[in-house]
Motif scaffolding. Structure first.
Motif, PDB file in Angstrom:
ATOM      1  N   GLN A   1       4.901 -20.013  10.026  1.00 52.71           N
ATOM      2  CA  GLN A   1       4.151 -19.230   9.025  1.00 52.71           C
ATOM      3  C   GLN A   1       3.148 -18.412   9.410  1.00 52.71           C
ATOM      4  O   GLN A   1       3.009 -17.015   9.186  1.00 52.71           O
ATOM      5  N   TRP A   2       2.504 -18.770  10.757  1.00 49.73           N
ATOM      6  CA  TRP A   2       1.523 -17.874  11.421  1.00 49.73           C
ATOM      7  C   TRP A   2       2.432 -16.637  11.994  1.00 49.73           C
ATOM      8  O   TRP A   2       1.695 -15.482  11.958  1.00 49.73           O
ATOM      9  N   ILE A   3       3.728 -16.666  12.373  1.00 50.58           N
ATOM     10  CA  ILE A   3       4.193 -15.782  13.000  1.00 50.58           C
ATOM     11  C   ILE A   3       4.760 -14.639  12.104  1.00 50.58           C
ATOM     12  O   ILE A   3       4.402 -13.428  12.176  1.00 50.58           O
ATOM     13  N   GLN A   4       4.948 -15.070  10.810  1.00 50.17           N
ATOM     14  CA  GLN A   4       5.185 -14.354   9.753  1.00 50.17           C
ATOM     15  C   GLN A   4       3.919 -13.679   9.231  1.00 50.17           C
ATOM     16  O   GLN A   4       4.177 -12.044   8.982  1.00 50.17           O
ATOM     17  N   GLU A   5       2.756 -14.140   9.061  1.00 50.43           N
ATOM     18  CA  GLU A   5       1.662 -13.527   8.536  1.00 50.43           C
ATOM     19  C   GLU A   5       1.156 -12.527   9.682  1.00 50.43           C
ATOM     20  O   GLU A   5       0.590 -11.442   9.240  1.00 50.43           O
ATOM     21  N   LEU A   6       1.333 -12.990  11.156  1.00 51.64           N
ATOM     22  CA  LEU A   6       0.923 -11.787  12.061  1.00 51.64           C
ATOM     23  C   LEU A   6       1.766 -10.782  11.946  1.00 51.64           C
ATOM     24  O   LEU A   6       1.223  -9.490  12.132  1.00 51.64           O
ATOM     25  N   ALA A   7       3.188 -11.044  11.648  1.00 54.15           N
ATOM     26  CA  ALA A   7       3.795  -9.695  11.285  1.00 54.15           C
ATOM     27  C   ALA A   7       3.608  -8.720  10.443  1.00 54.15           C
ATOM     28  O   ALA A   7       3.629  -7.736  10.318  1.00 54.15           O
ATOM     29  N   GLU A   8       3.156  -9.560   9.228  1.00 56.20           N
ATOM     30  CA  GLU A   8       2.753  -8.635   8.016  1.00 56.20           C
ATOM     31  C   GLU A   8       1.426  -7.804   8.433  1.00 56.20           C
ATOM     32  O   GLU A   8       1.268  -6.461   8.005  1.00 56.20           O
ATOM     33  N   MET A   9       0.518  -8.285   9.151  1.00 52.28           N
ATOM     34  CA  MET A   9      -0.558  -7.519   9.750  1.00 52.28           C
ATOM     35  C   MET A   9      -0.192  -6.592  10.537  1.00 52.28           C
ATOM     36  O   MET A   9      -0.723  -5.349  10.388  1.00 52.28           O
ATOM     37  N   ARG A  10       0.558  -6.823  11.503  1.00 53.48           N
ATOM     38  CA  ARG A  10       1.078  -5.672  12.513  1.00 53.48           C
ATOM     39  C   ARG A  10       1.842  -4.759  11.860  1.00 53.48           C
ATOM     40  O   ARG A  10       1.602  -3.571  11.970  1.00 53.48           O
ATOM     41  N   SER A  11       2.733  -5.083  10.753  1.00 51.28           N
ATOM     42  CA  SER A  11       3.564  -4.080  10.112  1.00 51.28           C
ATOM     43  C   SER A  11       2.525  -2.992   9.180  1.00 51.28           C
ATOM     44  O   SER A  11       2.747  -1.884   8.912  1.00 51.28           O
ATOM     45  N   ARG A  12       1.421  -3.744   8.678  1.00 50.69           N
ATOM     46  CA  ARG A  12       0.639  -2.762   7.919  1.00 50.69           C
ATOM     47  C   ARG A  12      -0.095  -1.875   8.682  1.00 50.69           C
ATOM     48  O   ARG A  12      -0.175  -0.529   8.404  1.00 50.69           O
ATOM     49  N   ILE A  13      -0.647  -2.114   9.902  1.00 52.52           N
ATOM     50  CA  ILE A  13      -1.260  -1.341  10.738  1.00 52.52           C
ATOM     51  C   ILE A  13      -0.235  -0.095  10.955  1.00 52.52           C
ATOM     52  O   ILE A  13      -0.534   0.976  11.139  1.00 52.52           O
ATOM     53  N   HIS A  14       0.959  -0.455  11.260  1.00 54.11           N
ATOM     54  CA  HIS A  14       2.050   0.576  11.687  1.00 54.11           C
ATOM     55  C   HIS A  14       2.375   1.496  10.746  1.00 54.11           C
ATOM     56  O   HIS A  14       2.318   2.815  10.769  1.00 54.11           O
ATOM     57  N   ARG A  15       2.330   0.846   9.560  1.00 55.29           N
ATOM     58  CA  ARG A  15       2.366   1.737   8.210  1.00 55.29           C
ATOM     59  C   ARG A  15       1.464   2.756   7.879  1.00 55.29           C
ATOM     60  O   ARG A  15       1.386   3.907   7.681  1.00 55.29           O
ATOM     61  N   MET A  16       0.370   2.158   8.167  1.00 54.00           N
ATOM     62  CA  MET A  16      -1.057   3.094   8.190  1.00 54.00           C
ATOM     63  C   MET A  16      -1.164   4.308   9.128  1.00 54.00           C
ATOM     64  O   MET A  16      -1.461   5.386   8.658  1.00 54.00           O
ATOM     65  N   ARG A  17      -0.534   3.958  10.489  1.00 53.33           N
ATOM     66  CA  ARG A  17      -0.410   4.995  11.380  1.00 53.33           C
ATOM     67  C   ARG A  17       0.571   6.027  10.847  1.00 53.33           C
ATOM     68  O   ARG A  17       0.185   7.155  10.974  1.00 53.33           O
ATOM     69  N   ALA A  18       1.601   5.667  10.341  1.00 47.97           N
ATOM     70  CA  ALA A  18       2.793   6.620  10.168  1.00 47.97           C
ATOM     71  C   ALA A  18       2.133   7.505   8.933  1.00 47.97           C
ATOM     72  O   ALA A  18       2.384   8.433   8.861  1.00 47.97           O
ATOM     73  N   ASN A  19       1.336   6.724   7.910  1.00 53.08           N
ATOM     74  CA  ASN A  19       1.009   7.224   6.666  1.00 53.08           C
ATOM     75  C   ASN A  19       0.090   8.428   6.959  1.00 53.08           C
ATOM     76  O   ASN A  19       0.150   9.576   6.514  1.00 53.08           O
ATOM     77  N   LEU A  20      -0.816   8.054   7.854  1.00 54.07           N
ATOM     78  CA  LEU A  20      -1.959   9.160   8.138  1.00 54.07           C
ATOM     79  C   LEU A  20      -1.345  10.090   8.883  1.00 54.07           C
ATOM     80  O   LEU A  20      -1.703  11.537   8.587  1.00 54.07           O
ATOM     81  N   VAL A  21      -0.396  10.013   9.747  1.00 55.13           N
ATOM     82  CA  VAL A  21       0.028  11.250  10.643  1.00 55.13           C
ATOM     83  C   VAL A  21       0.844  12.273   9.555  1.00 55.13           C
ATOM     84  O   VAL A  21       0.814  13.194   9.703  1.00 55.13           O
ATOM     85  N   GLN A  22       1.697  11.390   8.694  1.00 49.12           N
ATOM     86  CA  GLN A  22       2.432  12.042   7.736  1.00 49.12           C
ATOM     87  C   GLN A  22       1.554  12.948   6.869  1.00 49.12           C
ATOM     88  O   GLN A  22       1.921  14.137   6.456  1.00 49.12           O
ATOM     89  N   ASN A  23       0.616  12.561   6.359  1.00 45.01           N
ATOM     90  CA  ASN A  23      -0.349  13.210   5.253  1.00 45.01           C
ATOM     91  C   ASN A  23      -1.120  14.414   6.028  1.00 45.01           C
ATOM     92  O   ASN A  23      -1.102  15.369   5.339  1.00 45.01           O
ATOM     93  N   LEU A  24      -1.334  14.276   7.365  1.00 43.78           N
ATOM     94  CA  LEU A  24      -1.987  15.428   7.707  1.00 43.78           C
ATOM     95  C   LEU A  24      -0.859  16.410   8.280  1.00 43.78           C
ATOM     96  O   LEU A  24      -1.448  17.715   8.261  1.00 43.78           O
ATOM     97  N   GLU A  25       0.239  16.072   8.582  1.00 40.91           N
ATOM     98  CA  GLU A  25       1.205  16.958   8.891  1.00 40.91           C
ATOM     99  C   GLU A  25       1.558  17.522   7.439  1.00 40.91           C
ATOM    100  O   GLU A  25       1.688  18.953   7.492  1.00 40.91           O
TER     101      GLU A  25
END
Length: 398
Positions: free
Chosen positions: A306-330
């Motif tokens: 369960q912890w591994i899954q919850e950690l993966a969700e946190m990591r995935s959210r950070i990745h998504r925010m990185r990509a979305n910020l760059v896309q918005n600025l482009e």
């Protein structure tokens, strides 16, 4: 004694945090403080932590001291988390681990230990690094120097300059390396670069001090410690500091560890006794609750998954925010290229924003970031990313 004492300036990051809290602007955005935040802008308690605490409350029988080295069961669990279940070090008694009050406590014990074993040794940290590294090691009486790390023109690792400087560091000194998710830049070496770094550290006769504060926040639990494992393949001696603040969300429980790696069990035991002596002279015993939470999660198959899954969700959210910020600025047709942000790892990013641009964001939009341009990607969410993107666009084009 107190009459002529003068105040000293507070930590700049803590001052930024206080300024954000006092700001009444309802749309303010905090990109400064280095803690994970969810889509609602909160630092959550992981559901798996709640489950572990319920089990602890049900079965706990004592509030007695746990000893200077902390919970022995935690030591083994953290070792295998870093190294894997079958790593040779865990089979030969050449690694020992002491629980500490957070990763910061581990760093302080490491500094005290270095000073006790070799008072002439210096600790070399990356330029830039987490600002508190300087305070912690200076407090332990150890001189701190820096080696090149960040290429501001390329927004990338200054690898050749870094390697050249490592080859000039005197033998016997200590070099601090970030295992992953470099704080503050978010820029990590590649595996090939880690190979060269580890070889240079070994050839130069340096003691690696590996700060493993973000395991699981970059590419994954295994991927984020590949550099650490390469270092241990080349170097017979090492110090490793671990933090459970981020990947377990246990910021205020202050749970971390210092691991000592040596070439023989006897050497390991001797140095570990010195570390415990440093602990005894400092805080005597670490707190028990955070250690119990981590031990409960890692020792239970269901909770661990369960912890591994919850950690993966946190990591995935950070990745998504990185990509979305760059896309918005482009999409805003900015003349500045921000694509490098998607290659960075973990919560932090050296955004390339200047001090003046950071000030503009704060003054005009109540967007708080560190003067260096370091931003906490976890502070971005679906509700504020459009406003943030527009503000950055205006800041760099005004």
């Amino acid at each position: 004694m107190f009459e002529n004492v003068k105040a000293i300036p507070g930590d700049a990051l803590l001052a930024l945090m206080m300024a954000f809290k006092k700001d009444p602007t309802p749309t303010k955005i905090d990109l400064g403080v280095g803690v994970y935040k969810d889509d609602q802008g909160l630092t959550p308690i992981l559901p798996v932590v709640k489950k572990a605490e319920a089990l602890i409350l049900e079965h706990e029988q004592s509030k007695g001291y746990i000893g200077p080295a902390g919970a022995p069961e935690l030591a083994v669990l953290l070792q295998t988390l870093m190294l894997g279940d079958d790593h040779p070090l865990t089979k030969t008694s050449c690694i020992s681990t002491a629980q500490t009050p957070g990763g910061t406590g581990a760093l302080r014990v490491a500094g005290d230990l270095v000073n006790a074993l070799n008072p002439k040794a210096k600790i070399w940290v990356s330029d830039p690094t987490w600002s508190n590294h300087f305070h912690v090691f200076a407090g332990a009486g150890v001189e701190v120097r820096t080696y090149p790390y960040y290429d501001a023109q390329a927004n990338a690792l200054a690898f050749e300059r870094m390697l050249e400087e490592i080859r000039q560091i005197p033998a016997g000194d200590v070099i601090l390396l970030h295992a992953s998710c470099h704080n503050p830049t978010g820029i990590d070496p590649t595996l090939e670069q880690w190979q060269q770094i580890s070889q240079a550290v070994a050839d130069q006769g340096l003691l690696p001090l590996i700060d493993c504060a973000y395991q699981g926040f970059g590419d994954g639990l295994e991927e984020d410690v590949q550099g650490l494992r390469l270092i241990l393949e080349k170097c017979p001696e090492a110090l490793i500091t671990t933090s459970c603040s981020k990947n377990f969300g246990l910021y205020n429980e202050r749970i971390g560890a210092l691991s000592i790696v040596a070439s023989t069990p006897e050497h390991c035991s001797n140095v570990f006794s010195q570390a415990c002596n440093c602990i005894r002279a400092n805080y005597s015993n670490p707190p028990a609750h955070g250690a119990a939470i981590v031990s409960t999660i890692l020792s239970d198959t269901e909770l661990r998954q369960q912890w591994i899954q919850e950690l993966a969700e946190m990591r995935s959210r950070i990745h998504r925010m990185r990509a979305n910020l760059v896309q918005n600025l482009e999409q805003l047709s900015s003349d500045r290229d921000f694509s490098f942000i998607t290659a960075q790892k973990g919560m932090f990013s050296y955004s390339g924003l200047s001090k003046a641009e950071v000030k503009y964001l704060k003054d005009e939009y109540a967007i708080y970031a560190v003067d260096s341009g370091r931003i906490n990607i976890a502070g971005i969410n679906d509700g504020n990313i459009d406003r943030l993107s527009q503000a950055i666009f205006k800041a760099i084009n005004r």
